[in-house]
Design a protein around this motif. Structure first.
Motif, PDB file in Angstrom:
ATOM      1  N   ARG A   1       0.837  -1.200   0.000  1.00  0.00           N
ATOM      2  CA  ARG A   1       0.000   0.000   0.000  1.00  0.00           C
ATOM      3  C   ARG A   1       0.867   1.244   0.000  1.00  0.00           C
ATOM      4  N   GLY A   2       0.340   2.317  -0.605  1.00  0.00           N
ATOM      5  CA  GLY A   2       1.057   3.588  -0.615  1.00  0.00           C
ATOM      6  C   GLY A   2       0.921   4.290  -1.951  1.00  0.00           C
ATOM      7  N   LEU A   3       1.075   5.602  -1.921  1.00  0.00           N
ATOM      8  CA  LEU A   3       1.065   6.393  -3.148  1.00  0.00           C
ATOM      9  C   LEU A   3       2.316   6.088  -3.967  1.00  0.00           C
ATOM     10  N   VAL A   4       2.261   6.342  -5.250  1.00  0.00           N
ATOM     11  CA  VAL A   4       3.341   5.945  -6.147  1.00  0.00           C
ATOM     12  C   VAL A   4       4.690   6.508  -5.698  1.00  0.00           C
ATOM     13  N   GLY A   5       4.696   7.711  -5.172  1.00  0.00           N
ATOM     14  CA  GLY A   5       5.948   8.311  -4.744  1.00  0.00           C
ATOM     15  C   GLY A   5       6.553   7.688  -3.508  1.00  0.00           C
ATOM     16  N   ASP A   6       5.758   6.890  -2.795  1.00  0.00           N
ATOM     17  CA  ASP A   6       6.226   6.282  -1.547  1.00  0.00           C
ATOM     18  C   ASP A   6       6.557   4.794  -1.682  1.00  0.00           C
ATOM     19  N   LEU A   7       6.302   4.226  -2.852  1.00  0.00           N
ATOM     20  CA  LEU A   7       6.476   2.782  -3.020  1.00  0.00           C
ATOM     21  C   LEU A   7       7.942   2.428  -3.250  1.00  0.00           C
ATOM     22  N   ALA A   8       8.418   1.469  -2.471  1.00  0.00           N
ATOM     23  CA  ALA A   8       9.793   0.998  -2.621  1.00  0.00           C
ATOM     24  C   ALA A   8       9.823  -0.209  -3.554  1.00  0.00           C
ATOM     25  N   GLN A   9      10.890  -0.333  -4.322  1.00  0.00           N
ATOM     26  CA  GLN A   9      11.008  -1.433  -5.275  1.00  0.00           C
ATOM     27  C   GLN A   9      10.917  -2.784  -4.582  1.00  0.00           C
ATOM     28  N   GLU A  10      11.572  -2.930  -3.445  1.00  0.00           N
ATOM     29  CA  GLU A  10      11.553  -4.217  -2.742  1.00  0.00           C
ATOM     30  C   GLU A  10      10.154  -4.582  -2.276  1.00  0.00           C
ATOM     31  N   THR A  11       9.373  -3.568  -1.854  1.00  0.00           N
ATOM     32  CA  THR A  11       7.992  -3.815  -1.432  1.00  0.00           C
ATOM     33  C   THR A  11       7.156  -4.308  -2.602  1.00  0.00           C
ATOM     34  N   LEU A  12       7.352  -3.677  -3.762  1.00  0.00           N
ATOM     35  CA  LEU A  12       6.628  -4.095  -4.968  1.00  0.00           C
ATOM     36  C   LEU A  12       7.002  -5.527  -5.352  1.00  0.00           C
ATOM     37  N   LYS A  13       8.280  -5.840  -5.309  1.00  0.00           N
ATOM     38  CA  LYS A  13       8.731  -7.182  -5.665  1.00  0.00           C
ATOM     39  C   LYS A  13       8.132  -8.234  -4.743  1.00  0.00           C
ATOM     40  N   LEU A  14       8.120  -7.949  -3.436  1.00  0.00           N
ATOM     41  CA  LEU A  14       7.591  -8.910  -2.479  1.00  0.00           C
ATOM     42  C   LEU A  14       6.112  -9.163  -2.714  1.00  0.00           C
ATOM     43  N   SER A  15       5.376  -8.113  -3.043  1.00  0.00           N
ATOM     44  CA  SER A  15       3.950  -8.259  -3.317  1.00  0.00           C
ATOM     45  C   SER A  15       3.711  -9.184  -4.503  1.00  0.00           C
ATOM     46  N   PHE A  16       4.447  -8.964  -5.600  1.00  0.00           N
ATOM     47  CA  PHE A  16       4.288  -9.803  -6.789  1.00  0.00           C
ATOM     48  C   PHE A  16       4.806 -11.220  -6.560  1.00  0.00           C
ATOM     49  N   GLU A  17       5.902 -11.341  -5.855  1.00  0.00           N
ATOM     50  CA  GLU A  17       6.444 -12.673  -5.600  1.00  0.00           C
ATOM     51  C   GLU A  17       5.477 -13.518  -4.772  1.00  0.00           C
ATOM     52  N   THR A  18       4.807 -12.890  -3.819  1.00  0.00           N
ATOM     53  CA  THR A  18       3.922 -13.623  -2.917  1.00  0.00           C
ATOM     54  C   THR A  18       2.599 -13.983  -3.561  1.00  0.00           C
ATOM     55  N   LYS A  19       2.011 -13.022  -4.293  1.00  0.00           N
ATOM     56  CA  LYS A  19       0.628 -13.208  -4.746  1.00  0.00           C
ATOM     57  C   LYS A  19       0.496 -13.581  -6.220  1.00  0.00           C
ATOM     58  N   VAL A  20       1.556 -13.379  -6.997  1.00  0.00           N
ATOM     59  CA  VAL A  20       1.496 -13.682  -8.433  1.00  0.00           C
ATOM     60  C   VAL A  20       2.490 -14.778  -8.809  1.00  0.00           C
ATOM     61  N   ILE A  21       3.769 -14.538  -8.563  1.00  0.00           N
ATOM     62  CA  ILE A  21       4.786 -15.524  -8.942  1.00  0.00           C
ATOM     63  C   ILE A  21       4.642 -16.792  -8.102  1.00  0.00           C
ATOM     64  N   GLY A  22       4.409 -16.639  -6.811  1.00  0.00           N
ATOM     65  CA  GLY A  22       4.242 -17.801  -5.933  1.00  0.00           C
ATOM     66  C   GLY A  22       3.138 -18.735  -6.400  1.00  0.00           C
ATOM     67  N   PRO A  23       1.928 -18.227  -6.660  1.00  0.00           N
ATOM     68  CA  PRO A  23       0.866 -19.098  -7.169  1.00  0.00           C
ATOM     69  C   PRO A  23       1.184 -19.754  -8.517  1.00  0.00           C
ATOM     70  N   ILE A  24       1.924 -19.053  -9.392  1.00  0.00           N
ATOM     71  CA  ILE A  24       2.339 -19.686 -10.647  1.00  0.00           C
ATOM     72  C   ILE A  24       3.249 -20.881 -10.344  1.00  0.00           C
ATOM     73  N   LEU A  25       4.150 -20.709  -9.386  1.00  0.00           N
ATOM     74  CA  LEU A  25       5.043 -21.811  -9.006  1.00  0.00           C
ATOM     75  C   LEU A  25       4.292 -22.924  -8.289  1.00  0.00           C
ATOM     76  N   LEU A  26       3.254 -22.567  -7.550  1.00  0.00           N
ATOM     77  CA  LEU A  26       2.388 -23.604  -6.964  1.00  0.00           C
ATOM     78  C   LEU A  26       1.776 -24.451  -8.078  1.00  0.00           C
ATOM     79  N   ALA A  27       1.276 -23.763  -9.110  1.00  0.00           N
ATOM     80  CA  ALA A  27       0.688 -24.488 -10.245  1.00  0.00           C
ATOM     81  C   ALA A  27       1.732 -25.379 -10.905  1.00  0.00           C
ATOM     82  N   LYS A  28       2.944 -24.872 -11.027  1.00  0.00           N
ATOM     83  CA  LYS A  28       4.030 -25.642 -11.644  1.00  0.00           C
ATOM     84  C   LYS A  28       4.299 -26.940 -10.884  1.00  0.00           C
ATOM     85  N   HIS A  29       4.400 -26.846  -9.562  1.00  0.00           N
ATOM     86  CA  HIS A  29       4.817 -28.011  -8.778  1.00  0.00           C
ATOM     87  C   HIS A  29       3.666 -28.910  -8.338  1.00  0.00           C
ATOM     88  N   PHE A  30       2.422 -28.380  -8.350  1.00  0.00           N
ATOM     89  CA  PHE A  30       1.282 -29.231  -8.004  1.00  0.00           C
ATOM     90  C   PHE A  30       0.566 -29.750  -9.247  1.00  0.00           C
TER      91      PHE A  30
END
Length: 238
Positions: free
Chosen positions: A88-117
């Motif tokens: 969460r946060g306005l565009v000027g306050d968003l950190a790259q690492e925060t953005l990466k963690l969000s995508f890794e957890t909710k987007v990339i992670g589920p894709i990898l779940l699909a891969k391995h299950f």
């Protein structure tokens, strides 16, 4: 026609509270055998006093961890991923690492779940992911959350095609009282909930149980796949 959850093996990834807990309890009430998985296995195990609920460890930002979980569990009937790392946060306050963690957890992670299950989900089984109403109606401060949820909506459709006949759906909650808003403080949280209850067509805030019911519906409705199921009180309509 719906399929019963009785004696089905359901994996729920997330915390031992909020929506993940409500989903676990709803599936258990429907007769399923549950495996709950998250970063803190001991804490998860302590959240449930039920021999029908086993705890496992997994980190959705680590493919090795996901692959190891799939190997340990073997065949399952349904997989549900509720995990998120909100940016969460306005565009000027968003950190790259925060953005990466969000995508890794909710987007990339589920894709990898699909891969391995893939190939481990039994006939008639399903994968249920989590999107959110901000994908449809973003507001200031929710740019990254909206982008993440929008990506989930896309991968839900793509995985439904690629993993067929395994069904893949998403549940897309609106404003839900799960404790996620507690950081606002009592006064600001109450004001937010009052305002949203007054304007959304359902005229109330959602509960974790509302979302859990939708997840059970997604798991057991055998002619539904590739759908992002809105459980948001009509919030994006106004």
């Amino acid at each position: 026609m719906t399929a019963e959850l009785r004696d089905k093996k359901v994996l729920v990834i997330g915390r031992g509270s909020g929506i993940a807990r409500a989903v676990t309890l709803a599936a258990r009430a429907a007769g399923a055998q549950l495996v709950v998985a998250g970063r803190d296995r001991e804490k998860l195990a302590g959240a449930y006093d039920d021999p029908g609920v086993a705890a496992e460890s997994v980190d959705l930002t680590d493919e090795t961890s996901i692959a190891a979980l799939a190997e340990r569990l073997g065949a399952v009937d349904h997989v549900v991923s509720t995990a998120s790392a909100r940016a969460r946060g306005l565009v000027g306050d968003l950190a790259q690492e925060t953005l990466k963690l969000s995508f890794e957890t909710k987007v990339i992670g589920p894709i990898l779940l699909a891969k391995h299950f893939k190939g481990r989900i039994a006939e008639g089984g399903s994968l249920t992911l989590f999107s959110g109403s901000s994908a449809i109606k973003p507001v200031p401060g929710m740019l990254a959350v909206a982008a993440t949820n929008g990506a989930v909506d896309v991968i839900t459709k793509a995985l439904a095609v690629e993993l067929a006949p395994t069904r893949v759906n998403a549940v897309s909650p609106g404003t839900i009282d799960t404790g996620a808003y507690d950081a606002l403080g009592e006064e600001r949280k109450a004001a937010l909930f009052t305002a949203r209850s007054a304007h959304n067509p359902a005229r109330r805030i959602g509960t974790a149980e509302d979302i859990a019911d939708a997840v059970v519906f997604a798991m057991t409705t055998t002619f539904m796949t590739g759908v992002s199921l809105a459980v948001d009180g009509g919030e994006p309509l106004v």
